[in-house]
Enzyme design. Structure first.
Site, PDB file in Angstrom:
ATOM      1  N   ASP A  75      -5.646  -4.629   6.375  1.00 22.03           N
ATOM      2  CA  ASP A  75      -6.865  -3.804   6.378  1.00 22.03           C
ATOM      3  C   ASP A  75      -7.664  -4.046   5.096  1.00 22.03           C
ATOM      4  OD1 ASP A  75      -5.211  -2.481   4.640  1.00 22.03           O
ATOM      5  OD2 ASP A  75      -5.471  -0.488   5.519  1.00 22.03           O
ATOM      6  N   SER A  76      -7.120  -4.876   4.206  1.00 24.32           N
ATOM      7  CA  SER A  76      -7.901  -5.324   3.044  1.00 24.32           C
ATOM      8  C   SER A  76      -9.156  -6.071   3.498  1.00 24.32           C
ATOM      9  CB  SER A  76      -7.050  -6.220   2.137  1.00 24.32           C
ATOM     10  OG  SER A  76      -6.443  -7.251   2.884  1.00 24.32           O
ATOM     11  N   ASP A 114      -2.341  -4.967  10.606  1.00 25.22           N
ATOM     12  CA  ASP A 114      -2.332  -3.711   9.860  1.00 25.22           C
ATOM     13  C   ASP A 114      -2.970  -2.612  10.690  1.00 25.22           C
ATOM     14  OD1 ASP A 114      -1.505  -2.680   7.494  1.00 25.22           O
ATOM     15  OD2 ASP A 114      -3.009  -3.696   6.261  1.00 25.22           O
ATOM     16  N   LYS A 144       1.789  -3.081  11.163  1.00 28.63           N
ATOM     17  CA  LYS A 144       2.191  -2.560   9.842  1.00 28.63           C
ATOM     18  C   LYS A 144       1.611  -1.159   9.650  1.00 28.63           C
ATOM     19  CE  LYS A 144       0.622  -4.301   5.684  1.00 28.63           C
ATOM     20  NZ  LYS A 144      -0.006  -3.120   5.037  1.00 28.63           N
ATOM     21  N   GLU A 146       1.520   2.140   6.744  1.00 27.28           N
ATOM     22  CA  GLU A 146       1.775   2.561   5.359  1.00 27.28           C
ATOM     23  C   GLU A 146       2.500   3.910   5.332  1.00 27.28           C
ATOM     24  OE1 GLU A 146      -1.725   2.524   2.892  1.00 27.28           O
ATOM     25  OE2 GLU A 146      -2.198   0.444   3.390  1.00 27.28           O
ATOM     26  N   GLU A 213       4.592  -2.690  -2.425  1.00 25.24           N
ATOM     27  CA  GLU A 213       3.399  -3.008  -3.224  1.00 25.24           C
ATOM     28  C   GLU A 213       3.367  -2.187  -4.516  1.00 25.24           C
ATOM     29  OE1 GLU A 213      -0.312  -2.822  -1.091  1.00 25.24           O
ATOM     30  OE2 GLU A 213      -1.494  -3.193  -2.901  1.00 25.24           O
TER      31      GLU A 213
HETATM   32  O1  KIV Z   1      -4.161  -5.084   3.647  1.00 23.41           O
HETATM   33  C1  KIV Z   1      -3.475  -5.893   3.020  1.00 23.41           C
HETATM   34  O2  KIV Z   1      -3.908  -6.994   2.658  1.00 23.41           O
HETATM   35  C2  KIV Z   1      -2.117  -5.489   2.679  1.00 23.41           C
HETATM   36  C3  KIV Z   1      -1.341  -6.355   1.753  1.00 23.41           C
HETATM   37  C4  KIV Z   1      -1.884  -6.230   0.393  1.00 23.41           C
HETATM   38  C5  KIV Z   1       0.123  -6.076   1.809  1.00 23.41           C
HETATM   39  O3  KIV Z   1      -1.658  -4.485   3.134  1.00 23.41           O
END
Ligand code: KIV
Length: 317
Positions: A75-76, A114, A144, A146, A213
């Protein structure tokens, strides 16, 4: 006599293969398809696992073809691709759009999607249904999520729906407002205890792997030794079972100073700027396109056109 596993084009009995779906092998038969099972084997063999983010077809192909084990559509992308301030704004539909593009570029790597903020925090029914969208519509192999021990029940429910889950503990960017900024976690004894509880709870819930992280390397090392799931570290030191970095970070495409843990392996910003400036200069000085970069009429059409034009010129006189 024990039948052999079916080899490519071999036609043997399907004794050891329970399905004709080629899990463990890419569909085109090349390379080595990474699976959740092969990741665990890598951990047991102490073979470092590699993971990079990718958000579109071209970067996904490059990352996959370079032999990276896992591709994370993080989600980055909220910041790197969409220019949002943080990850909180990105939606399910925006994430799915990118997951689908990455799916088309990835053959061998394990594809992790994510789950964005708001897609799994509200209620578990919606969470399972959103996770299923990533698999069904996006082609993701793992989702994924969190959060630590408070997510264990939800993770079990998603796994019950046949969807492998990656955990993500430590500095969890979707909790930025609760954490009061992007701060390294697990620096106090109480913080370490909580992180260990989080890691063990998610491991017991059955996560396929655990992203860790922004924690001190000593803590990440303890987590890695404690859990059976492979740990994938980012800003978590070298003792993790694998490492992940953001594609834009390693290529200097983030328009700002990198975090301490980032190592830059290339300068795509300089490469792109130079290429764009050179194009601009060539167009403005009429050096682009050259004759070799232009299409031409066939000889006969050219001769015919010349004749027509000279007749027109003669009539105008
Ligand atoms: O969103 C992302 O890129 C991440 C990584 C930094 C693990 O969750």
């Amino acid at each position: 006599m024990r039948a052999q596993a079916l080899s490519a084009g071999g036609g043997g009995a399907l004794e050891d293969i329970m399905s004709i779906t080629p899990i463990g092998r890419p569909f085109d038969g090349s390379g080595h398809k990474v699976t959740t099972a092969s990741l665990r084997e890598q951990k047991l063999r102490h073979e470092p696992i590699t993971c990079l983010t990718a958000y579109d077809y071209a970067s996904a192909r490059l990352v996959d073809e370079a032999g990276i084990d896992m591709v994370l559509v993080g989600d980055s992308l909220a910041q790197t691709m969409l220019g949002y301030e943080n990850t909180l704004s990105v939606t399910m539909d925006e994430m799915l759009h990118h997951v689908k593009a990455v799916r088309r570029g990835v053959k061998n790597a394990l594809l992790v999607a994510d789950m964005p903020y708001g897609s799994y925090q509200i209620d578990s029914k919606t969470a399972v249904s959103n996770a299923a969208r990533f698999v069904k519509e996006g082609g993701a192999e793992v989702v994924k999520i969190e959060g630590g021990e408070k997510r264990a029940d939800l993770i079990r429910q998603i796994i019950d729906a046949e969807i492998p889950v990656a955990g993500h503990i430590g500095l969890t960017p979707q909790s930025v407002n609760v954490m009061g900024g992007y701060k390294v976690q697990g620096k106090s004894l109480a913080g370490i205890e909580q992180l260990m509880r989080d890691a063990v709870a998610l491991d017991r819930a059955g996560v396929a792997c655990l992203y860790v992280e922004g924690v001190p390397r000593e803590v990440a090392a303890m987590i890695t030794a404690e859990v059976s799931a492979p740990t994938i570290g980012i800003g978590a030191g070298p003792e993790c079972d694998g490492q992940v970095l953001v594609f834009h970070d390693i290529l200097n495409l983030t328009f700002g100073p990198p975090a301490k843990f980032v190592r830059r392996y290339g300068d795509a910003a300089a490469l792109i700027t130079n290429a764009v400036q050179a194009f601009r200069a060539d167009v403005r000085s009429r050096q682009y396109p050259a004759d070799e970069e232009s299409y031409h009429l066939p000889k006969e059409t050219g001769a015919g056109l010349d004749a027509v034009l000279s007749r027109k010129r003669a009539m105008r006189r």
